[in-house]
Enzyme design. Structure first.
Site, PDB file in Angstrom:
ATOM      1  N   GLY A  61      -2.649   5.773  -5.111  1.00  0.00           N
ATOM      2  CA  GLY A  61      -1.594   6.362  -4.306  1.00  0.00           C
ATOM      3  C   GLY A  61      -0.244   5.917  -4.818  1.00  0.00           C
ATOM      4  CB  CYS A  88      -4.762   2.582  -8.753  1.00  0.00           C
ATOM      5  SG  CYS A  88      -3.018   2.474  -9.228  1.00  0.00           S
ATOM      6  CE1 TYR A  89      -0.407   1.587  -1.525  1.00  0.00           C
ATOM      7  CE2 TYR A  89      -2.379   2.439  -0.450  1.00  0.00           C
ATOM      8  CZ  TYR A  89      -1.106   1.900  -0.378  1.00  0.00           C
ATOM      9  OH  TYR A  89      -0.537   1.663   0.857  1.00  0.00           O
TER      10      TYR A  89
END
Length: 527
Positions: A61, A88-89
């Site tokens: 995100g 990732c996020y």
């Protein structure tokens, strides 16, 4: 929360934190032979548990996890005992929720990055090299892994690039394994799904067909059903599935609005009918559409006219079939719609209203038309739809058909649409498609719009004489989802053959140009 799709499969749930790649993650899971669905990050732990997922993947995100108002996750998800992978996020959300730390260190990584696997005993990196090229896109990083988690990988700028706990079946990676630029990304996903979560690779087109045929029969029973057949992949495969389930209870309506490419009506009337045995009603409305489009050059106005006329023609054909069915004592209560899973996700689950969306059948049907929808492709991505079409025996000319806009050639003529201009564009388009196919380039191109600049004239020399002809634009593009696209680098000799043939065989054209604009800033279609 996105409406649950209808399938007997327990899903891998992809939790969407606003990532541009959430759908891509779900597709990669499907490619590993496991069924997946997307849910918003606002879903509670109870709502997620209600879906009975076999695994959870937290997407990337654009936000920072420590910023006020940043997308959050109900931390109860980690107490469900469901194997979970953060990307990732999602990796950073997991780290904070489980007691690790996330910080903005000022060190950013974007694009191709060298990663080192420092704990290759973990099932996540089993069978993979210690040195990997991965695709990064982050400014924050996990500065400390949660207690009880092993650091699995690092990069030059990120000391905790992956962590995991085999005993808890919880894992996270800072990079994007779902993109092709991560060399072993699919292997990472498959190891998580098959090794960590213990899931079999049993999601395939054969299983989907059997499940949907049973579901369609249960829904329709002995009822009558109609389908607006455009000639495109989605409506063709949806109709073929319904026909396999209920046979002659299905009638397809094909509206020839005169804006089709060369040979497309014949493909529907001959190839599709021959491969399925479906009953097809063809409505020839070419003159009606040309009359309605006369004198109109504005692209939005053209779209509205085409949509309006399509609705009216479809309504008339539908009324005729309803009257016929009434005489036979069995009313038509069902309407087939080629809705795909991305449509469901992007519409927040869909309202279930009985109307055909503009990208399926030009303008769609009015909302007051009361039918029960039959949507056999509602759980599927485009590549899965093609696979099912091939499994059902549909001809490759239909299954492999490149995306084509509902308004057809009407929005590939920049200017007024006339019969003469349609003939010019149809001939040029047919030449381009034939040469691309002959060169074996169809699989490398998402689509190749051929555009007629009808209101532009260019000076040329043909047959030792001065000409004042139309330019033709070639727009070959490569894409996975049409959200972004780049122009396809076609071989010069192929471009030369296309140009020579068009200018030699299409008398009104004296210039062929190549559009080398990416999306963004340009769109795929010119209008």
């Amino acid at each position: 929360m996105t409406e649950q799709t209808e399938t007997a499969q327990r899903p891998v749930l992809v939790v969407d934190f606003g990532a541009q790649y959430a759908q891509l993650i779900a597709r990669r899971v499907r490619e590993a032979g496991v069924y997946s669905e997307i849910v918003p990050h606002t879903a509670s732990a109870a709502e997620i548990a209600e879906r009975d997922p076999v695994a959870v993947i937290l997407s990337g995100g654009p936000s920072s996890v420590y910023e006020p108002g940043a997308p959050a996750l109900d931390e109860g998800v980690f107490d469900l005992g469901v194997p979970t992978l953060g990307i990732c996020y999602g990796f950073q959300v997991m780290a904070r929720a489980l007691g690790g730390e996330v910080a903005n260190t000022g060190l950013r990584e974007y694009g191709a990055t060298d990663a080192s696997i420092v704990h290759d005993e973990s099932v996540l990196f089993d069978g993979q090299p210690v040195a990997q090229n991965v695709w990064m896109s982050h400014g924050d990083q996990v500065s400390r892994a949660p207690d009880g988690f092993d650091v699995l990988a690092r990069t030059g700028a990120t000391p905790v690039a992956a962590f995991g706990s085999d005993s808890r079946r919880l894992y996270g990676v800072q990079w994007h394994p779902e993109v092709k630029h991560s060399d072993f990304g699919q292997r990472v996903l498959e190891n998580f799904l098959h090794r960590a979560a213990g899931l079999p690779a049993d999601w395939n087109s054969g299983n989907v067909i059997a499940e949907q045929v049973e579901r369609i029969r249960g829904q329709i029973g002995t009822g009558r059903v109609i389908c607006g057949l455009s000639g495109g992949v989605d409506s063709a495969v949806a109709a073929a599935l319904v026909h396999k389930a209920v046979g002659d209870q299905l009638v397809c309506i094909f509206v020839d609005h005169g804006l089709l490419r060369k040979g497309e009506r014949e493909q529907v009337e001959n190839d599709f009918v021959a491969s399925t045995g479906v009953r097809l009603v063809t409505v020839d409305a070419r003159e009606r559409f040309l009359t309605a489009l006369a004198g109109v050059s504005d692209p939005e106005q053209k779209r509205k006219i085409i949509g309006r006329e399509f609705i009216r023609v479809f309504e008339q054909a539908e009324a005729d079939l309803i009257a016929e069915a009434a005489e036979e004592g069995e009313p038509i209560r069902f309407l087939v719609q080629g809705t795909l899973y991305p449509d469901v996700v992007e519409s927040g689950g869909g309202s279930g209203a009985a109307n055909i969306k503009s990208h399926h059948n030009v303008g769609g049907l009015p909302e007051d038309l009361q039918f029960e929808l039959v949507e056999p492709l509602r759980t599927l991505f485009k590549d899965e739809v093609r696979a099912i079409g091939r499994e059902l025996g549909l001809p490759e000319v239909i299954v492999g058909r490149q995306p084509f806009p509902g308004p057809g050639l009407g929005i590939r003529i920049v200017g007024e649409v006339t019969g003469e201009r349609l003939d010019i564009l149809r001939d040029a388009d047919a030449i381009a498609r034939a040469e691309l196919t002959a060169a074996g380039l169809d699989s490398e191109i998402w689509q190749c719009p051929v555009v007629l600049l009808a209101d532009v004239r260019s000076v040329g020399v043909q047959g030792d004489g001065r000409t004042y002809g139309h330019p033709i634009v070639l727009r070959p593009v490569s894409s996975e989802d049409a959200m972004t696209a780049d122009w396809t680098r076609l071989p010069y000799d192929v471009l030369a053959r296309i140009s020579n043939r068009i200018t030699n065989e299409v008398r009104e054209v004296n210039r062929v140009v190549l559009d080398v604009t990416s999306k963004p800033p340009g769109t795929i279609e010119w209008e």
